[in-house]
Scaffold this motif. Structure first.
Motif, short mmCIF file in Angstrom:
data_model
loop_
_atom_site.label_atom_id
_atom_site.label_comp_id
_atom_site.label_asym_id
_atom_site.label_seq_id
_atom_site.Cartn_x
_atom_site.Cartn_y
_atom_site.Cartn_z
N ASP A 1 1.05 -10.98 -4.85
CA ASP A 1 0.28 -12.22 -5.01
C ASP A 1 -1.00 -12.03 -5.81
O ASP A 1 -1.90 -12.90 -5.77
CB ASP A 1 -0.05 -12.84 -3.64
CG ASP A 1 1.21 -13.18 -2.85
OD1 ASP A 1 2.18 -13.64 -3.47
OD2 ASP A 1 1.21 -12.95 -1.63
N GLU B 1 -3.51 -12.14 -8.92
CA GLU B 1 -3.69 -13.10 -10.00
C GLU B 1 -4.50 -12.47 -11.13
O GLU B 1 -5.18 -11.46 -10.93
CB GLU B 1 -4.39 -14.36 -9.49
CG GLU B 1 -3.60 -15.12 -8.44
CD GLU B 1 -4.31 -16.37 -7.98
OE1 GLU B 1 -5.49 -16.55 -8.34
OE2 GLU B 1 -3.70 -17.17 -7.24
N THR C 1 3.82 -16.36 -13.87
CA THR C 1 4.12 -15.75 -12.58
C THR C 1 5.41 -14.95 -12.68
O THR C 1 6.44 -15.48 -13.13
CB THR C 1 4.26 -16.83 -11.49
OG1 THR C 1 3.02 -17.52 -11.34
CG2 THR C 1 4.63 -16.20 -10.15
N TRP D 1 8.40 -8.90 -4.62
CA TRP D 1 7.05 -9.44 -4.55
C TRP D 1 6.72 -10.18 -5.84
O TRP D 1 7.49 -10.16 -6.79
CB TRP D 1 6.02 -8.36 -4.23
CG TRP D 1 5.53 -7.52 -5.37
CD1 TRP D 1 4.39 -7.69 -6.09
CD2 TRP D 1 6.15 -6.35 -5.92
NE1 TRP D 1 4.25 -6.71 -7.05
CE2 TRP D 1 5.32 -5.87 -6.96
CE3 TRP D 1 7.34 -5.66 -5.65
CZ2 TRP D 1 5.63 -4.76 -7.71
CZ3 TRP D 1 7.65 -4.54 -6.40
CH2 TRP D 1 6.80 -4.10 -7.41
#
Length: 487
Positions: free
Chosen positions: A54, A56, A111, A134
Motif C-alpha cells: 500500500d 504511495e 497502482t 500486495w
C-alpha cells in the motif's frame, strides 16, 4: 567369591543397560527417518517486500524486492514475480532475497498489483503455501536541477513533468511555457553537488560551509526539510551516489591539511551503510586516491577516477579485485544496465590530412573479461563524452563534437548509438547551442539535459527534454543546469 559374583552381576546389568540405550537410539533414528520421509517440508514464507504494501508515490524506477524466511532457489526462466499492469524485467536470486528489476521504468501515477507465485524451493524442498499478493502506487515524475539564488549561491529546485501532451517549442523558452518549480534548499553558502537514489527518490547533496568544508545532507521523498546525513567538520565530502539496491552510499572525502582548504586536497573514497549510518574506507590501502564513484547495476562493482594513476579504476566490493584502465579525461564511467560492462572516455592523438589532432573516444569495457571496444569510430575526428545508457541497455546517448566535416562546430550536440557502437546518428543539429550530458527517462523515450546558447542576446542556461521518437524539444526550467530525473 561374593565379590566375583557381585562383579559378574554388575557387568550383566551394564550389558542390559547398554542394549536398552542402543535400542532407544535406533528407534529414534527410525522415527526421524520416517518423519522425514512422510512429513511435508516446511513452507517458504515471505518475510518482507519492497515497495511496502500500500505504499504511495513509489519511484518509477523502483525494483521489486521479496525477502523470505530462508534461502531459496528458483529454476531458470521461472516467472516468480508478476506485475499487473504487466512489466517485463529480470529476476535476480541472492540467498533469501529475490529482486525483480523492470526492463523499463514503471508508469507514473499507476497502482500495481504484485503476485509472487512459482517454482520456488527452500533448503528442505518446501515452496510457497499460497501466492503472495500486495499493491503499491507510483508517483509523479519530477526533474531536479540546480540554479543560482539571489546571492549567487547554487541551490536545488524540483519541477513536476508530464511527458504526454508536449507541444513543440521554440529554441528559447518563455516563462509562459515553463511548469512551476519549487525550491528545495536554502543553503547559506550553497550546495556543491548532488545525486538521486533511483530506487526510492531520495536526494543526497553536499552543502558548503564558510570554511570550504562540506557536509552530506539527505532529503527523503515528501519530507519538508533535508536532514544532516554526515557531518564533515574537517573535510569536504561530496560526489555521493547510492548503490542500486539502496543499501550503501559511496562518496569522496577530502581532508583538510596544512597545504590548503579541503576542496583542493587529495580525494579518497568511503562507504556509508544506510541502515546504520556507519562509514568506513572502501580500500585497505589508505593511500589509494579516488573520486567520482559509480555503481554497476548489481551493486558488485564500483568504478572511480584514480587521479594518481590517470585511469578509471574498478573495484569488486565482494572479493576486492581491482583493475585500472588509462584515462586522462577526468570523466566518470557509465555502467550498462543489467551488465558488468561500462563506458569510459580517453584522449588519443591521431594523424590525418590536417596533421596531428587530439580526439576523445568512448570505449566499452567488460569488467570480467577486460574486453575493450572503441565506440567512437567515425568518418571525421570527434570528441565524445557524457554517455548515458537507455533503461534497457540497448542504446547510448552522448555528446559529440565533430572536429571536421559538414557538421564541424564549437558546440557539442546530442547523439545516440547502439550498445556496440553501430547506428550512430545525431539527435540535435543546433550549432549555436552547446548541449550538456543527457539522461534517459525511465520509459526510454525522452532525454533530459541542459543547453547553453553560444550567442546572445539571451545567454542563459536552461533545462530541456527531447522526445527521441519525434525529435521535438521541450523547455522545463530556466535558469537551470545539471538536471536529474527524480522518480
Amino acid at each position: 567369591m561374593i565379590f566375583t559374583v557381585a562383579g559378574l552381576r554388575l557387568n550383566f546389568d551394564r550389558l542390559n543397560f547398554d542394549r536398552v540405550v542402543w535400542l532407544i537410539v535406533g528407534l529414534l533414528g527410525v522415527t526421524i527417518t520416517l518423519v522425514a520421509l512422510f512429513s511435508e517440508p516446511p513452507a517458504v514464507r515471505v518475510a518482507a517486500v519492497l515497495p511496502h504494501a500500500d505504499a504511495e508515490a513509489v519511484s518509477t524506477r523502483a525494483a521489486i524486492v521479496v525477502g523470505f524466511d530462508q534461502p531459496v532457489t528458483v529454476p531458470p526462466d521461472s516467472v516468480l514475480v508478476r506485475l499487473d499492469p504487466p512489466v517485463n524485467g529480470t529476476l535476480r536470486v541472492a540467498e533469501d532475497r529475490v529482486t525483480f528489476v523492470p526492463a523499463q521504468g514503471l508508469t507514473p501515477n499507476t497502482t500495481y498489483t504484485v503476485t509472487v507465485d512459482g517454482a520456488l524451493r527452500g533448503p528442505q524442498g518446501g515452496g510457497l503455501a499460497a501466492p503472495y499478493v500486495w499493491h503499491f502506487a507510483t508517483g509523479d515524475l519530477q526533474v531536479l536541477f540546480s540554479s543560482l539564488d539571489a546571492d549567487n549561491r547554487e541551490q536545488l529546485s524540483v519541477v513536476p513533468v508530464t511527458l504526454d501532451g508536449f507541444a513543440p517549442a521554440a529554441n528559447t523558452p518563455t516563462d509562459a511555457l515553463l511548469p512551476e518549480s519549487r525550491r528545495l534548499t536554502g543553503a547559506p553558502f550553497g550546495i556543491w553537488d548532488f545525486g538521486v537514489d533511483a530506487a526510492s527518490g531520495r536526494i543526497v547533496f553536499s552543502q558548503l560551509s564558510e570554511t570550504a568544508t562540506s557536509d552530506l545532507w539527505l532529503l527523503e521523498p515528501g519530507a519538508p526539510q533535508p536532514e544532516l546525513l554526515l557531518s564533515c567538520p574537517e573535510a569536504a565530502c561530496g560526489g555521493a551516489v547510492f548503490s542500486p539496491d539502496g543499501r550503501f552510499l559511496a562518496y569522496s572525502q577530502r581532508n583538510a591539511s596544512e597545504f590548503g582548504v579541503p576542496v583542493i586536497s587529495p580525494p579518497r573514497l568511503r562507504l556509508m551503510d544506510m541502515a546504520t549510518r556507519e562509514t568506513y574506507p572502501i580500500f585497505s590501502d589508505s593511500q589509494q586516491l579516488a573520486f567520482e564513484p559509480r555503481w554497476s547495476g548489481d551493486s558488485q562493482w564500483l568504478s572511480f577516477i584514480a587521479p594518481d594513476s590517470n585511469a578509471i579504476g574498478i573495484f569488486n566490493v565482494e572479493d576486492g579485485r581491482s583493475e585500472f584502465y588509462p584515462s586522462t579525461t577526468g570523466e566518470a564511467a557509465s555502467w550498462q544496465p543489467n551488465s558488468n560492462r561500462f563506458v569510459m572516455s580517453e584522449m588519443l592523438l591521431t594523424t590525418g590530412e590536417a596533421g596531428d589532432q587530439y580526439e576523445v573516444h568512448m570505449y566499452l569495457v567488460d569488467a570480467v573479461t577486460g574486453a575493450y571496444t572503441d565506440l567512437s569510430v567515425h568518418e571525421f575526428p570527434v570528441e565524445d563524452n557524457g554517455p548515458a545508457w537507455s533503461p534497457d541497455g540497448e542504446w547510448l546517448a552522448f555528446r559529440r563534437k565533430e572536429l571536421a566535416g559538414p557538421r564541424e562546430s564549437l558546440s557539442k550536440q546530442l547523439w545516440r548509438m547502439r550498445a556496440d557502437g553501430s547506428a550512430a546518428e545525431p539527435l540535435t543539429i543546433a550549432p549555436d547551442f552547446d548541449y550538456g550530458p543527457p539522461q534517459w527517462s525511465p520509459d526510454g523515450r525522452y532525454l533530459l539535459y541542459h543547453k547553453y546558447p553560444l550567442r546572445g542576446p539571451d545567454i542563459e542556461i536552461s533545462t530541456w527534454i527531447l522526445d527521441v521518437e519525434t525529435g521535438t524539444e521541450h523547455p522545463i526550467a530556466r535558469p537551470a543546469q545539471r538536471p536529474v530525473w527524480v522518480p
